[in-house]
Design an enzyme around this catalytic site. Structure first.
Site, PDB file in Angstrom:
ATOM      1  N   GLU A   1      -5.860  64.247   4.647  1.00  0.00           N
ATOM      2  CA  GLU A   1      -7.206  63.905   4.205  1.00  0.00           C
ATOM      3  C   GLU A   1      -7.156  62.744   3.214  1.00  0.00           C
ATOM      4  O   GLU A   1      -6.282  62.691   2.351  1.00  0.00           O
ATOM      5  CB  GLU A   1      -7.810  65.142   3.545  1.00  0.00           C
ATOM      6  CG  GLU A   1      -9.148  64.962   2.896  1.00  0.00           C
ATOM      7  CD  GLU A   1      -9.585  66.200   2.126  1.00  0.00           C
ATOM      8  OE1 GLU A   1     -10.772  66.263   1.749  1.00  0.00           O
ATOM      9  OE2 GLU A   1      -8.744  67.098   1.891  1.00  0.00           O
ATOM     10  N   TRP A   2      -8.071  61.813   3.353  1.00  0.00           N
ATOM     11  CA  TRP A   2      -8.203  60.724   2.386  1.00  0.00           C
ATOM     12  C   TRP A   2      -9.017  61.218   1.186  1.00  0.00           C
ATOM     13  O   TRP A   2     -10.138  61.713   1.341  1.00  0.00           O
ATOM     14  CB  TRP A   2      -8.885  59.516   3.021  1.00  0.00           C
ATOM     15  CG  TRP A   2      -9.155  58.401   2.049  1.00  0.00           C
ATOM     16  CD1 TRP A   2     -10.322  58.120   1.404  1.00  0.00           C
ATOM     17  CD2 TRP A   2      -8.211  57.430   1.591  1.00  0.00           C
ATOM     18  NE1 TRP A   2     -10.180  57.028   0.588  1.00  0.00           N
ATOM     19  CE2 TRP A   2      -8.887  56.574   0.679  1.00  0.00           C
ATOM     20  CE3 TRP A   2      -6.868  57.182   1.867  1.00  0.00           C
ATOM     21  CZ2 TRP A   2      -8.276  55.516   0.043  1.00  0.00           C
ATOM     22  CZ3 TRP A   2      -6.254  56.108   1.229  1.00  0.00           C
ATOM     23  CH2 TRP A   2      -6.948  55.295   0.342  1.00  0.00           C
ATOM     24  N   ILE A   3      -8.455  61.118  -0.002  1.00  0.00           N
ATOM     25  CA  ILE A   3      -9.120  61.562  -1.227  1.00  0.00           C
ATOM     26  C   ILE A   3      -9.487  60.333  -2.046  1.00  0.00           C
ATOM     27  O   ILE A   3      -8.640  59.480  -2.316  1.00  0.00           O
ATOM     28  CB  ILE A   3      -8.212  62.481  -2.067  1.00  0.00           C
ATOM     29  CG1 ILE A   3      -7.755  63.687  -1.255  1.00  0.00           C
ATOM     30  CG2 ILE A   3      -8.927  62.913  -3.342  1.00  0.00           C
ATOM     31  CD1 ILE A   3      -8.867  64.603  -0.811  1.00  0.00           C
TER      32      ILE A   3
ATOM     33  N   ASP B   1       7.137  68.650  -9.267  1.00  0.00           N
ATOM     34  CA  ASP B   1       7.369  67.217  -9.492  1.00  0.00           C
ATOM     35  C   ASP B   1       6.108  66.610 -10.104  1.00  0.00           C
ATOM     36  O   ASP B   1       5.614  65.583  -9.649  1.00  0.00           O
ATOM     37  CB  ASP B   1       7.728  66.535  -8.171  1.00  0.00           C
ATOM     38  CG  ASP B   1       8.220  65.096  -8.359  1.00  0.00           C
ATOM     39  OD1 ASP B   1       8.548  64.715  -9.504  1.00  0.00           O
ATOM     40  OD2 ASP B   1       8.277  64.350  -7.361  1.00  0.00           O
TER      41      ASP B   1
END
Length: 284
Positions: free
Chosen positions: A89-91, A192
Site C-alpha cells: 500500500e502507498w502511504i 529496527d
C-alpha cells in the site's frame, strides 16, 4: 521484471499510468506505481533473494495481528524475471501535532503484546544482514547468542573486531548476565526502529515500516530510538505514560545500543568503531 504481471497477480489488471522512483532508502530500489485503480509502493532488490522480502512481509503481518499500530498493507511479495519484489500500500500524509504522541501510545500497546519465550520462529534481517533466531527462556541467553555474538562473528571475519576490541567483546559476552540480571517479559518488537522506519499517513496516522520483528526486552527498542534520533519529546512522554520504564533502564541502555552499533559497524564500516569502543569501555 514484468510489472504488469506482478500487478495482475495482486488483482489489479488496470493500465499502469506512472512509475516514479522513490528516494530515501539505502538498500532497495523503490517506486511509486500508479494504475487506473490504485497507488502502490514497490520495492525491489537485485542483490537479495526472494526470502528477503518474504521476511519483511511476515514481520508486517505479525504487527498487524497485534491490532495496535498501523503498517502498510502487503499485496504481494515474490520474484519476477529474477528480481525479488514487495508490493505494498502507498502511504502518504503529513505529521500533525498528535502524530508522535500517537506513535508513543501505540508502540507501548504493541509492546504489551507478549509471548511465552524470547526470540522468533524464523530468521530475519537488519539492513542486508541476516539475523538468526530461535526460542529461548532466558532473555540474556537470547541477546547474547542471537544478537551480540553473531554480529561479533561478522566483525571478526571482516577484520573489524581485533586486538583490544575483540578481547573486551569476548569478556563482555562472558559476563553478560552480570549486566542484564533482570528477565523482562518477551514483548513484540519492531526490531529496527530508527527514525526512518516510521512514517505519517493520512490524518497524521503513524505507521511502522521495514520491521525486523521478534519478542524481546522492550528496552532494547527504546534504546535504539535514542541512538540516532528521529523521535521527539511527545513520543517518549506518551510512551512512558502508557508503559513506564524501570528506573535503572539508563544502566542497560548503552548495552542495548551496542547491538545496533555492531550491526552498523558490519554494514558501514569503521566510522562506527569508536562508538562500539566507548560502550565496551563503559562495561569492561
Amino acid at each position: 521484471m514484468n510489472l504488469e504481471s506482478v500487478l495482475s497477480n495482486a488483482g489489479d489488471r488496470t493500465s499502469i499510468l506512472k512509475k516514479s522512483p522513490v528516494r530515501g532508502g539505502d538498500i532497495n530500489d523503490a517506486w511509486l506505481i500508479e494504475t487506473e485503480n490504485e497507488r502502490y509502493f514497490l520495492k525491489t532488490n537485485h542483490e537479495m533473494d526472494e526470502a528477503f522480502f518474504k521476511i519483511e512481509e511476515t514481520g508486517l503481518k505479525e504487527i498487524v495481528s497485534s491490532n495496535t499500530i498501523s503498517v502498510p498493507a502487503v499485496y504481494q511479495s515474490g520474484e519476477s524475471e529474477g528480481t525479488p519484489y514487495l508490493l505494498m500500500e502507498w502511504i502518504e500524509g503529513d505529521k500533525t501535532g498528535q502524530t508522535e504522541a500517537l506513535l508513543g501510545q501505540r508502540l507501548a500497546a504493541m509492546h504489551r503484546v507478549t509471548n511465552e519465550q524470547f526470540g522468533y520462529g524464523g530468521n530475519t534481517c537488519i539492513g542486508r544482514l541476516r539475523q538468526p533466531n530461535g526460542w529461548y527462556d532466558s532473555w540474556t541467553d537470547y541477546y547474547c547468542s542471537k544478537r551480540l555474538f553473531p554480529q561479533m562473528e561478522l566483525a571478526v571475519s571482516s577484520g573489524r573486531m581485533t586486538g583490544k576490541r575483540r578481547l573486551k567483546m569476548d569478556k563482555l559476552l562472558s559476563k553478560l548476565d552480570l549486566f542484564l540480571p533482570h528477565n523482562p517479559e518477551p514483548s513484540l518488537l519492531h526490531g529496527d526502529l530508527w527514525g526512518g522506519n516510521w512514517i505519517a499517513g493520512a490524518g497524521g496516522e503513524p505507521y511502522l515500516v521495514d520491521p525486523s520483528v521478534f519478542y524481546g526486552d522492550r528496552e532494547l527498542e527504546i534504546a535504539f530510538t535514542e541512538l540516532f534520533g528521529g523521535f521527539g519529546h511527545a513520543f517518549y512522554e506518551q510512551y512512558r505514560e502508557a508503559f513506564s520504564l524501570e528506573g535503572n533502564y539508563e544502566d542497560r541502555k548503552p548495552l542495548y545500543q551496542l547491538y545496533y552499533l555492531l550491526a552498523h559497524l558490519n554494514m558501514f564500516g569503521e566510522s562506527y568503531g569508536s562508538s562500539v569502543d566507548r560502550i565496551l569501555n563503559r562495561y569492561i
